[in-house]
Every structure is written in structure tokens, then in C-alpha cells.
Design a protein around this motif. Structure first.
Motif, PDB file in Angstrom:
ATOM      1  N   SER A   5      72.009  59.352  61.403  1.00 41.47           N
ATOM      2  CA  SER A   5      71.062  60.355  61.893  1.00 41.47           C
ATOM      3  C   SER A   5      70.322  59.819  63.109  1.00 41.47           C
ATOM      4  N   THR A   6      70.182  60.668  64.126  1.00 41.68           N
ATOM      5  CA  THR A   6      69.470  60.275  65.332  1.00 41.68           C
ATOM      6  C   THR A   6      68.999  61.505  66.093  1.00 41.68           C
ATOM      7  N   ASN A   7      67.763  61.490  66.542  1.00 39.18           N
ATOM      8  CA  ASN A   7      67.230  62.531  67.436  1.00 39.18           C
ATOM      9  C   ASN A   7      67.599  63.947  66.998  1.00 39.18           C
ATOM     10  N   ASN A 154      70.763  67.580  71.899  1.00 36.46           N
ATOM     11  CA  ASN A 154      71.652  67.173  70.810  1.00 36.46           C
ATOM     12  C   ASN A 154      72.192  68.358  70.022  1.00 36.46           C
ATOM     13  N   LYS A 218      74.122  55.023  69.171  1.00 31.32           N
ATOM     14  CA  LYS A 218      72.964  55.672  68.545  1.00 31.32           C
ATOM     15  C   LYS A 218      71.717  54.820  68.714  1.00 31.32           C
ATOM     16  N   ASN A 219      71.835  53.515  68.494  1.00 29.82           N
ATOM     17  CA  ASN A 219      70.674  52.626  68.586  1.00 29.82           C
ATOM     18  C   ASN A 219      70.108  52.577  70.004  1.00 29.82           C
ATOM     19  N   GLU A 222      68.637  56.438  70.899  1.00 22.65           N
ATOM     20  CA  GLU A 222      67.452  56.766  70.110  1.00 22.65           C
ATOM     21  C   GLU A 222      66.193  56.190  70.752  1.00 22.65           C
ATOM     22  N   PRO A 225      66.406  58.213  75.099  1.00 20.67           N
ATOM     23  CA  PRO A 225      67.278  59.393  75.188  1.00 20.67           C
ATOM     24  C   PRO A 225      67.499  59.911  76.596  1.00 20.67           C
ATOM     25  N   ARG A 231      69.187  52.903  78.062  1.00 15.92           N
ATOM     26  CA  ARG A 231      70.412  53.705  78.022  1.00 15.92           C
ATOM     27  C   ARG A 231      71.287  53.466  79.253  1.00 15.92           C
TER      28      ARG A 231
END
Length: 355
Positions: A5-7, A154, A218-219, A222, A225, A231
Motif C-alpha cells: 500500500s502506498t499513497n 495514483n 514504492k519506498n 512514498e 511523490p 524520486r
């Protein structure tokens, strides 16, 4: 494999995918369901997918032509018009079944139709499973310039069912593998080392590596973003890689490169530049080049083509204040962002790749 699960997005894997989708559809009382496919996923993936869906809601299929060349605003207009003609409303759900073109474009269509409808990504290529469908980037190309138009938003769900990989040719698998190799170089020497004998990897190994790769991305997203800092590390190899991909796509005399094939070249070039500027070990750069060229081969880039490719870097989305920003490596798992590189060093990197 555990879901991630993320954002406000949940990523499900294999046998968890379809019960989760059916539950999501039931709980949200969607008015209509639209499924976006291309001619390939329509034939090879859609029949299997539809057998998994349990709903009485009307399902409409929208097909677009496959390929990066069709990742355009014109294609979006066609999909928007079709949605409108089929009476889509703000309670509609769009399910995107395909590779990165479908998930990027379909996500953008969903985000902008009636100011936003719900969407779900079902990536069917290795590249879209570990990269394109995860992280919220949606959008289309502007002419031959990649991903110039889009938004970050998302999906409700991402469903990663590795059974779809059985439909892929080997060059598509290699293209996706490039992004997984990138994840190793920027985040974890331990993860990078798991790929060093590709011939020994079985399907269970690949499933686990895909899960790890998604977790790595994901890490990162998150925490950041909107790509203000961390990122940017996901763009290792992409500054030159995207320029090479664009050049080959726009030049009718060249054979079009898949995204991962271009990024492999970009990572070799970036590794050389890292050796020159950030103290990255030359021995490691040589090993990276040997490993990549053994598995991917070497692409002919003439001396006359280097400058036009470098010109295309000015359109890279990471650039700001007129600067072309590179992601380099200080060590495996230790990237450095916003690096400025002289043209002479880039030319030397091309010479290194060709040697």
C-alpha cells in the motif's frame, strides 16, 4: 506475496488480484466499467481477465493501437470521445490492461475525463509491472518527446498478475528487466547481485524479484511523490537513455528501441560519467558494461549521431534553470542527483560504450 500500500493505492499480486478487484467494484457501486486495451492485450489478456471479474455492471471495451507512437493527445481525444458516446459519468471505472503506453495514457485519460474518474491498472508487461503502472505518473508524449504532458495521480488499485508475462516476447522481458537492474544499482547491492546469473532464475525467483522491485520504487515515491528530490534517483540512466530512445523513434532510418533497451545504454553511459565525476569505481563500471552488453548486445551509435542525441537531452523533465541534470552513482546503492556534466565527458562516455 503480500500486497503493498502506498499513497492511497494498493498493489496486489497474483492470486490476491481478482478477489480484491471484485471487492473494490462491489463496495464502490460504479455506474459502468470501461476496459482500455490495445490489439495485443485484447487478444491475449482480456479473455482471461474477464473470466475473473464478478459483476453485473455493464462492461465496455475500448481498444487503441499499440506502440509508443500512439501515446499521444490525439489518442486521448479518441478515448475521451468514446467514453462520452458510451455515457461514462463521474462514477465510472476505467481499467487499463496493458503495458506502459496503456497504463500511462489510460491513467491520464481517467484523471482528466470529467475532472477525474476512478481507474485501475493491470500491467501485462514486466516493464509496466515494475515501473510504469506504479508511482502515479500518467501522461503522453509530445511528438517524439517522451512524457511531456501528464499529471501525477495514483490508481485505486494495481493488479500484478505475472501469468500475463507468458504472453510476452523475450525482448519485452529484457526491456522490463532493465528497470529492475536500475533499481538494484540505485538502491541495493544485495538486490543488484541477485541478477548476476540470470540463467538460474526461475518463475518463483522472478515473482519475488518483481515484488522487491515494486517495493523499492514504492519506498522512493512514498517519500517524494512529486520528484522534488529522492524520486529523481529513479531516473538513473534516463537522461541519455530517453534521448537515445527518442532519437531512434524519430529517425526513420533507425530501428526503434524499446524503453529498457535505451535505458541500458543510458546506464552504461551514466556509470562511465560517474567514474569520471563522483568517484564510482572504474572496475565496477567495466563489470556493468560487460554484464549489460553480454545480455543486451551493443547498439550502433555513430559519431555523427552523438550530438543530435545530446541536443534532445534539453527536453528532459528533470532539467531546471537551463541545466541538464544527471543522476550518477557514488557507489552501488548510493546515487547522487542534480549532477552537471560537460559535453566532452558525455562524448567520452559514448566512446567508452562503443569500445
Amino acid at each position: 506475496m503480500d500486497s503493498i500500500s502506498t499513497n492511497n493505492c494498493t498493489i496486489h499480486f497474483n492470486n490476491i488480484c481478482y478477489p480484491s478487484l471484485n471487492k473494490h467494484i462491489k463496495e464502490n457501486n460504479f455506474s459502468k466499467i470501461f476496459i482500455l486495451v490495445d490489439e495485443n492485450t485484447h487478444e491475449f489478456c482480456l479473455p482471461y481477465f474477464l473470466k475473473q471479474v464478478e459483476t453485473e455492471i455493464t462492461i465496455e471495451i475500448i481498444e487503441i493501437e499499440s506502440g509508443e507512437i500512439n501515446k499521444t493527445i490525439d489518442t486521448c481525444v479518441g478515448v475521451w470521445n468514446t467514453l462520452s458516446e458510451l455515457d461514462a459519468d463521474r462514477k465510472s471505472l476505467l481499467i487499463n490492461i496493458g503495458g506502459g503506453v496503456i497504463t500511462d495514457l489510460g491513467g491520464f485519460v481517467a484523471c482528466t475525463f470529467k475532472r477525474g474518474i476512478a481507474y485501475v491498472n493491470v500491467p501485462t508487461t514486466l516493464l509496466s509491472m515494475v515501473d510504469a503502472s506504479v508511482g502515479g505518473k500518467t501522461g503522453v508524449d509530445l511528438g517524439h518527446l517522451k512524457n511531456q504532458i501528464g499529471v501525477i495521480s495514483n490508481p485505486d488499485l494495481v493488479l500484478i498478475d505475472t501469468q500475463y508475462l507468458a504472453t510476452l516476447p523475450q525482448n519485452q522481458m529484457r526491456s522490463g528487466l532493465a528497470e529492475m537492474l536500475k533499481h538494484g544499482l540505485i538502491s541495493s547491492e544485495n538486490y543488484w547481485n541477485k541478477f548476476q546469473d540470470l540463467s538460474k532464475l526461475n518463475s518463483d525467483d522472478l515473482d519475488q524479484l518483481i515484488h522487491e522491485s515494486v517495493l523499492i520504487k514504492k519506498n522512493v515515491v512514498e517519500i517524494d511523490p512529486f520528484e522534488n528530490g529522492l524520486r529523481k534517483t529513479l531516473n538513473f540512466g534516463h537522461t541519455l537513455g530517453h534521448a537515445i530512445e527518442t532519437y531512434f523513434l524519430s529517425n526513420p532510418e533507425k530501428t526503434t528501441l524499446l524503453h529498457g533497451e535505451a535505458i541500458i545504454i543510458g546506464m552504461i553511459l551514466a556509470s562511465y560519467i560517474s567514474t569520471e565525476l563522483t568517484g564510482f569505481q572504474k572496475e565496477t563500471t567495466l563489470k556493468i558494461k560487460e554484464f549489460f552488453t553480454e545480455y543486451y548486445g551493443k547498439v550502433e551509435i555513430s559519431e555523427d549521431e552523438r550530438k543530435p542525441i545530446m541536443e534532445l537531452m534539453k527536453y528532459d523533465k528533470k532539467n531546471n534553470h537551463g541545466n541538464i541534470n544527471f543522476v550518477l552513482l557514488e557507489d552501488i546503492g548510493k546515487p547522487k542527483i542534480d549532477c552537471l556534466v560537460d559535453d566532452d565527458i558525455i562524448i567520452d562516455a559514448f566512446k567508452f560504450y562503443a569500445s
